[in-house]
Design an enzyme around this catalytic site. Structure first.
Site, short mmCIF file in Angstrom:
data_model
loop_
_atom_site.label_atom_id
_atom_site.label_comp_id
_atom_site.label_asym_id
_atom_site.label_seq_id
_atom_site.Cartn_x
_atom_site.Cartn_y
_atom_site.Cartn_z
N SER A 127 -25.28 -83.07 161.34
CA SER A 127 -25.89 -81.85 161.95
C SER A 127 -25.44 -80.66 160.67
O SER A 127 -26.30 -79.84 160.52
CB SER A 127 -25.31 -81.37 163.00
OG SER A 127 -25.84 -82.35 164.03
N LYS B 273 -15.97 -74.55 167.01
CA LYS B 273 -17.07 -75.10 165.92
C LYS B 273 -18.19 -73.92 165.58
O LYS B 273 -18.60 -74.00 164.70
CB LYS B 273 -17.67 -76.36 166.27
CG LYS B 273 -16.56 -77.47 166.20
CD LYS B 273 -17.23 -78.70 166.24
CE LYS B 273 -16.12 -79.86 165.92
NZ LYS B 273 -16.60 -81.49 165.96
N ARG C 261 -20.83 -93.58 160.95
CA ARG C 261 -21.37 -93.51 159.72
C ARG C 261 -20.74 -94.04 158.58
O ARG C 261 -20.26 -95.16 158.50
CB ARG C 261 -22.02 -92.02 159.20
CG ARG C 261 -22.87 -91.51 160.45
CD ARG C 261 -23.27 -90.10 160.37
NE ARG C 261 -21.94 -89.41 160.62
CZ ARG C 261 -21.59 -88.04 160.44
NH1 ARG C 261 -22.76 -87.39 160.37
NH2 ARG C 261 -20.44 -87.53 160.71
O1 PNS Z 1 -20.41 -84.12 167.12
P1 PNS Z 1 -18.81 -83.68 167.17
O2 PNS Z 1 -18.65 -82.43 166.95
O3 PNS Z 1 -18.02 -84.42 166.05
O4 PNS Z 1 -18.36 -84.20 168.47
C1 PNS Z 1 -16.87 -84.01 168.73
C2 PNS Z 1 -16.81 -84.39 170.17
C3 PNS Z 1 -17.38 -83.57 171.12
C4 PNS Z 1 -16.84 -85.68 170.77
C5 PNS Z 1 -15.00 -84.16 170.46
O5 PNS Z 1 -14.74 -82.74 169.89
C6 PNS Z 1 -14.85 -83.87 171.74
O6 PNS Z 1 -14.56 -85.03 172.55
N1 PNS Z 1 -14.42 -82.59 172.69
C7 PNS Z 1 -14.14 -82.69 173.68
C8 PNS Z 1 -12.81 -82.33 174.32
C9 PNS Z 1 -11.65 -83.39 173.97
O7 PNS Z 1 -11.65 -84.13 174.87
N2 PNS Z 1 -10.92 -83.36 172.94
C10 PNS Z 1 -9.94 -84.15 172.89
C11 PNS Z 1 -10.44 -85.52 172.11
S1 PNS Z 1 -9.17 -86.57 171.80
#
Ligand code: PNS
Length: 160
Positions: free
Chosen positions: A128, A41, A90
């Site tokens: 964000s 990201k 949300r």
């Molecule tokens: O605030 P965000 O960016 O929407 O959060 C997304 C987040 C960090 C929760 C998601 O990208 C995540 O779980 N990342 C860790 C890596 C992972 O486990 N990915 C597979 C999810 S099914």
């Protein structure tokens, strides 16, 4: 000991995140705010900065810890012994993405349950990314973020 993990990129933490975190503190013994590295990201704030801002913003909440992680979410939850993932929900636009992640996380580890807390109307459209955009255009974000984040955004865009 019920421990919930609230994961996110928190780039940066907003009042919407804080609403979910503070409500979660009423439901479990301990809340861990998990700050994902999320390198794909290309975050505005470094992981350490996002952790420091989340720590400052949650200092008044006694049963909250902030940790960073750079692995699968379910593995991090297992490592810190969190039985529950809590996510904010949300507008309806969040649903598809959260639905997919919840289904996949459940496939990866059925011992970890995901729960959702609905955003109140004033935070429904807060994100964000929109906060970063407003701040980058020198708009006022004070009502959307804690004061430490407002100051960090001003400093970040003053550098630019
Ligand atoms: O605030 P965000 O960016 O929407 O959060 C997304 C987040 C960090 C929760 C998601 O990208 C995540 O779980 N990342 C860790 C890596 C992972 O486990 N990915 C597979 C999810 S099914």
């Amino acid at each position: 000991m019920k421990r919930a993990l609230i994961p996110g990129t928190f780039d940066p933490i907003t009042e919407g995140h804080l609403d979910v975190i503070s409500r979660a503190t009423q439901l479990v013994d301990e809340v861990v705010v998990g700050v994902a590295a999320s390198p794909n990201k290309k975050p505005l704030f470094a992981s350490e900065e996002r952790v420091a801002l989340a720590q400052e913003a949650t200092r008044h909440l006694k049963n909250v810890r902030v940790l960073s992680f750079n692995c699968l979410l379910v593995d991090f939850a297992t490592q810190i012994e969190a039985q529950i993932l809590i996510k904010g929900l949300r507008a309806i636009t969040d649903f598809e993405y959260e639905f997919q992640m919840t289904a996949l996380n459940y496939q990866l580890n059925k011992a970890i349950e995901t729960l959702f807390i609905m955003s109140p109307p004033q935070y429904m459209y807060l994100s964000s990314s929109i906060v970063r955009e407003i701040a980058s255009l020198r708009g006022d974000v004070d009502r959307f973020v804690p004061s430490c984040v407002g100051a960090a955004l001003k400093a970040k865009f003053a550098e630019a």
